[in-house]
Design an enzyme around this catalytic site. Structure first.
Site, PDB file in Angstrom:
ATOM      1  N   SER A  84      36.073  28.920  29.795  1.00 21.16           N
ATOM      2  CA  SER A  84      35.370  27.955  29.984  1.00 21.16           C
ATOM      3  C   SER A  84      36.166  26.628  30.390  1.00 21.16           C
ATOM      4  O   SER A  84      36.970  26.563  31.179  1.00 21.16           O
ATOM      5  CB  SER A  84      34.232  27.684  29.102  1.00 21.16           C
ATOM      6  OG  SER A  84      32.994  26.586  29.503  1.00 21.16           O
ATOM      7  N   ASP A 209      25.989  34.477  33.999  1.00 18.55           N
ATOM      8  CA  ASP A 209      26.520  33.210  33.797  1.00 18.55           C
ATOM      9  C   ASP A 209      25.377  32.077  34.088  1.00 18.55           C
ATOM     10  O   ASP A 209      25.241  31.921  35.441  1.00 18.55           O
ATOM     11  CB  ASP A 209      27.916  32.853  33.860  1.00 18.55           C
ATOM     12  CG  ASP A 209      28.747  31.882  33.196  1.00 18.55           C
ATOM     13  OD1 ASP A 209      27.966  30.964  32.636  1.00 18.55           O
ATOM     14  OD2 ASP A 209      29.784  31.777  33.145  1.00 18.55           O
ATOM     15  N   HIS A 237      28.069  34.080  29.620  1.00 19.58           N
ATOM     16  CA  HIS A 237      29.268  32.906  29.677  1.00 19.58           C
ATOM     17  C   HIS A 237      30.542  33.633  28.606  1.00 19.58           C
ATOM     18  O   HIS A 237      31.453  32.830  28.563  1.00 19.58           O
ATOM     19  CB  HIS A 237      28.642  31.694  29.041  1.00 19.58           C
ATOM     20  CG  HIS A 237      29.691  30.599  29.593  1.00 19.58           C
ATOM     21  ND1 HIS A 237      30.158  30.220  30.895  1.00 19.58           N
ATOM     22  CD2 HIS A 237      29.997  29.694  28.695  1.00 19.58           C
ATOM     23  CE1 HIS A 237      31.044  29.328  30.644  1.00 19.58           C
ATOM     24  NE2 HIS A 237      31.314  28.864  29.458  1.00 19.58           N
TER      25      HIS A 237
END
Length: 263
Positions: A84, A209, A237
């Protein structure tokens, strides 16, 4: 003078440096480490202001400055693996410090997280809301963010519990650090700069996601055609949590294809 970042290292072999995402800390990687440390040197790092590096303060909380501090702490060429926001930082390391990069792996990440100029991403209003919530209740904001990260996962409750139990081993970062690091997701755009990356580059995505739309995959395919991508069909995610075994197989196979043991 800025303090040097603390890192944790275990195992021997090709160095793998793991960088965590927004609001969390390096403990999220713990479930993967035991499997990897028999074949690699596994290095984890907390971002400035987080967990073991909670006392590290930056004059400017920027991708460039954080990339500088991490490479200084690691001190040698390595494969950088970022999740991320950590993927953005790992990408910045690849751009700013190519001689210290063996390879790059981004997990559920994007060179630009916010939807703008026909780029698919998170609506700016969503991140603006997180800024507002941080001012009122940081713990609740992190909790809500965890729910978004796991949304779509076939075992959402277990994923949230796993991540929460891991990261709560450490004190939470300050509201200011959370606000500053959230701004990195809001403002960063590396979509042009990542074209310069010429080392092995693997991009991992969760098909479900809610933070990185699947349209990002084809856009980055066009920008960095020499990179490889892999999609976890049932993941959201955090595929390294929800699909740990598959994640480790994909990662180790890619490393085996691109690097010798004595790299």
């Amino acid at each position: 003078m800025t303090q040097k970042l603390k890192i944790a290292s275990t195992g021997q072999g090709t160095p793998l440096v793991f960088i965590h995402g927004w609001g969390l800390n390096s403990a999220v990687w713990q479930p993967c480490l035991a499997n990897l440390q028999t074949d690699f040197e596994v290095i984890t790092v907390d971002l400035p202001g987080f967990a073991t590096n909670n006392s590290v303060q930056l004059a400017e909380y920027s991708l460039v400055e954080i990339a500088e501090l991490i490479t200084l702490a690691v001190g040698k060429p390595a494969i950088y693996i970022g999740w991320s926001l950590g993927g953005l930082i790992a990408s910045q390391i690849a751009i700013s410090h190519p001689k210290l990069l063996l390879g790059l792996v981004t997990v559920a990440s994007s060179p630009q997280f916010v939807e703008r100029d026909n780029w698919p991403g998170i609506k700016a209003s969503v991140l603006a809301l997180f800024h507002q919530q941080l001012a009122q209740d940081t713990t609740k904001t992190i909790s809500n963010f965890l729910k978004i990260q796991a949304m779509g996962s076939p075992h959402i409750r277990q994923d949230i519990k796993t991540i929460r139990d891991l990261v709560m081993q450490y004190a939470q970062p300050s509201r200011q650090v959370l606000d500053d690091s959230l701004s990195l997701l809001e403002t960063s755009n590396l979509s042009e700069q990542i074209q310069s990356i010429d080392k092995p580059f693997l991009r991992l995505y969760g098909k479900l996601d809610g933070l990185v739309p699947k349209q990002v995959i084809s856009r980055v395919d066009e920008i960095v055609p020499n990179s490889q991508s892999y999609i976890f069909e049932q993941a959201s995610h955090a595929p390294f949590i929800s699909h740990q075994s598959e994640f480790l197989v994909v990662l180790k196979n890619w490393i085996a294809q691109n690097f010798t043991k004595n790299t």
